[in-house]
Design an enzyme around this catalytic site. Structure first.
Site, PDB file in Angstrom:
ATOM      1  N   GLU A 156       0.652  -1.171  -0.183  1.00  0.00           N
ATOM      2  CA  GLU A 156      -0.002  -0.054   0.054  1.00  0.00           C
ATOM      3  C   GLU A 156       0.919   1.218  -0.136  1.00  0.00           C
ATOM      4  O   GLU A 156       0.627   2.104  -0.613  1.00  0.00           O
ATOM      5  CB  GLU A 156      -0.984   0.068   1.243  1.00  0.00           C
ATOM      6  CG  GLU A 156      -1.826   1.262   1.226  1.00  0.00           C
ATOM      7  CD  GLU A 156      -3.159   0.976   2.170  1.00  0.00           C
ATOM      8  OE1 GLU A 156      -4.195   0.317   1.839  1.00  0.00           O
ATOM      9  OE2 GLU A 156      -2.857   1.487   3.453  1.00  0.00           O
ATOM     10  N   GLN A 206       9.746  34.768 -10.616  1.00  0.00           N
ATOM     11  CA  GLN A 206      10.447  33.710 -10.182  1.00  0.00           C
ATOM     12  C   GLN A 206       9.819  33.224  -8.760  1.00  0.00           C
ATOM     13  O   GLN A 206       9.631  31.636  -8.675  1.00  0.00           O
ATOM     14  CB  GLN A 206      11.677  33.924  -9.418  1.00  0.00           C
ATOM     15  CG  GLN A 206      12.731  33.966 -10.447  1.00  0.00           C
ATOM     16  CD  GLN A 206      14.302  34.309 -10.195  1.00  0.00           C
ATOM     17  OE1 GLN A 206      14.480  34.506  -8.879  1.00  0.00           O
ATOM     18  NE2 GLN A 206      15.251  34.259 -11.026  1.00  0.00           N
TER      19      GLN A 206
END
Ligand SMILES: Cc1cc2nc3c(=O)[nH]c(=O)nc-3n(C[C@H](O)[C@H](O)[C@H](O)COP(=O)(O)OP(=O)(O)OC[C@H]3O[C@@H](n4cnc5c(N)ncnc54)[C@H](O)[C@@H]3O)c2cc1C
Lengths: 381, 80
Positions: A244, A281
């Site tokens: 899992e 940015q």
């Protein structure tokens, strides 16, 4: 280590993506509002072979290796927005089918696997209790040996698929004094007298995956219901958690890829201060970070798959993988929301689903704190 | 590797893990709580790495982990 993907694996990934785009859409928001399980999608997945991916062909499975399963789950995570359906598939496959395959008797395998692969039986596993969550092995559900079987008494909570399950892998103690070494698994059919399953619990996320509580009142199961042997419960649980913690979280990686693609598109299109926001940015760095998280998550998941394909255990690596991917998904979901500004906060963009799914991912399969505890233990702490 | 050599390696491993005096080959690991649910997971990985054996989950039996001697016996019996 060679993590390159073969042309067959690439072709399979393409076919899973195409299948998910074609068949696993529909009105997700409506299903979410009603908390409705996507039965049609479930059966279509079975027809495609999803539930049988890791299963031997003798039982009707596709007999795929761990890496291919992982790639397929990632593709599903990217193309299918019904994360509840994917969560239910994962619970069914890794925490019920796989344990039956790895620990079941021939009779149990014949009885359950073909129907689980065909999607005719839904599986789940029941470990967590009101008083035993992270400390799972302190569970109190008892299995008392009687003539012809075992009598189960106790209560389970937060059990995925319980309200729709035909088969539940139930963990109980056959000897409380032994602690983890006294935990035993039982395969319990849904209509077994003495087992009561609640209605679906209301959750803040994964709304299309039914979760329930289960109580056992003098619930008699035959000896043949025992999975493996007495005291093997912890081995079963550890084995399923490794699966899992890698394959389920591959779906999250897929969702992160989708998120990133959508955000890049948005950052190119949306203009402020006379230029696209992607030129700032502070925005582009968020997108770069999202890309880095995907790359690192992929590497560690592929490492786990690589180890498992070689028959190696990967308890440390799967704990790292679970931790990295679940926390990365959360970070990227927050970034994806921020990049879209006010639009991201509007329901139309469905950012809430990713955020809440990510929050759930830090809890189930062992919380982030528990993964860190495992890693610390491997450090000798 | 012989059972005696395996036992010596295991004794060293547990001394390092526990940071206490060496365990005797028949000291209880389960009842004493030395081998808790995380310690067993770590030990299984160690056995795989150190002795190149695959302790198959399906063959997992807590009784084999009762003490150092039973673990050494199990490892010696596993195909390498
Ligand atoms: C969506 C969903 C699906 C689930 N599906 C299933 C299922 O199918 N089957 C099943 O058996 N269970 C299932 N669970 C249960 C899940 O495994 C538990 O919720 C989880 O293990 C945590 O247990 P708990 O909720 O009791 O929290 P607790 O154990 O009470 O933890 C509460 C907080 O304390 C922290 N904490 C606890 N112990 C420690 C420690 N030693 N060190 C540091 N921090 C600690 C935890 O990290 C957490 O932050 C599911 C849960 C969710 C949310």
């Amino acid at each position: 280590m060679d993590f390159s993907i073969s042309s067959e694996q690439k072709a399979f990934r393409r076919s899973v993506s195409d299948f998910a785009k074609r068949e696993l859409g529909g009105d997700m928001r409506a299903r979410e509002k009603q908390g409705a399980f996507f039965w049609d999608g479930w059966h279509k997945c079975a027809e495609f072979g999803i539930q049988g991916m890791p299963m031997p062909s003798a039982f009707g499975g596709l007999e795929l290796d761990t890496t291919t399963c992982l790639i397929a789950m990632q593709a599903l995570g990217k193309e299918c927005r019904d994360s509840g359906l994917l969560f239910s598939l994962n619970s069914h496959m890794w925490t019920c089918e796989i344990p039956v395959l790895e620990f079941g008797s021939e009779e149990q395998k014949q009885k359950y696997l073909p129907k689980m692969i065909e999607g005719k039986l839904v599986g789940g596993h029941a470990m967590t209790e009101p008083g035993a969550g992270s400390d799972a092995y302190s569970l109190r559900t008892t299995a008392k040996k009687v003539d012809g079987g075992y009598v189960l008494n106790g209560a389970k909570v937060f059990i995925s698929n319980a309200p729709i399950a035909d088969l539940l892998l139930v963990f109980a103690t056959t000897n409380k004094e032994l602690g983890w070494a006294g935990i035993t698994g039982f395969l319990v059919d849904k209509d077994t007298p003495g087992m009561h399953i609640s209605k679906p619990l209301e959750k803040i996320g994964l709304k299309t995956s039914p979760t329930g509580e289960i109580s056992f009142e003098d619930c008699l199961v035959p000896d043949s219901a025992m999975l493996g042997r007495e005291g093997q419960g912890s081995a079963i649980f550890n084995a399923e958690m490794e699966w899992e913690r890698s394959c389920l979280f591959a779906c999250h990686l897929g969702a992160m890829q989708r998120q990133l693609e959508e955000c890049v598109e948005y950052a190119k299109d949306r203009e402020q201060f006379g230029q696209s926001i992607g030129k700032f940015q502070s925005v582009s760095h968020k997108l770069a970070d999202m890309r880095v998280r995907i790359e690192l998550g992929e590497l560690i998941l592929h490492k786990v798959a690589w180890m498992k394909s070689r028959g190696k255990r990967a308890p440390l690596e799967s704990a790292i993988a679970k931790l990295v991917v679940s926390e990365s998904y959360m970070d990227s979901s927050v970034d994806a929301l921020q990049v879209r500004g006010g639009y991201g906060f509007m329901s139309e963009y469905q950012a809430d689903r990713d955020l809440l799914d990510a929050a759930g991912g830090k809890i189930y399969s062992g919380t982030s704190e528990i993964q860190r505890n495992i890693i610390a233990r491997f450090l000798g702490l | 590797m012989t059972e005696v050599q395996i036992l010596a390696t295991l004794t060293e491993y547990f001394a390092k893990e526990q940071g206490t005096k060496a365990l005797g080959p028949d000291d209880s690991l389960l009842q004493s709580g030395i081998l808790d649910s995380l310690a067993i997971v770590k030990l299984l990985s160690f056995l795989e790495d150190e002795f190149d054996v695959e302790v198959d989950d399906a063959d997992f039996d807590p009784e084999n982990f009762e003490n150092l001697r039973s673990i050494a016996k199990l490892v010696a019996a596993e195909p390498q």
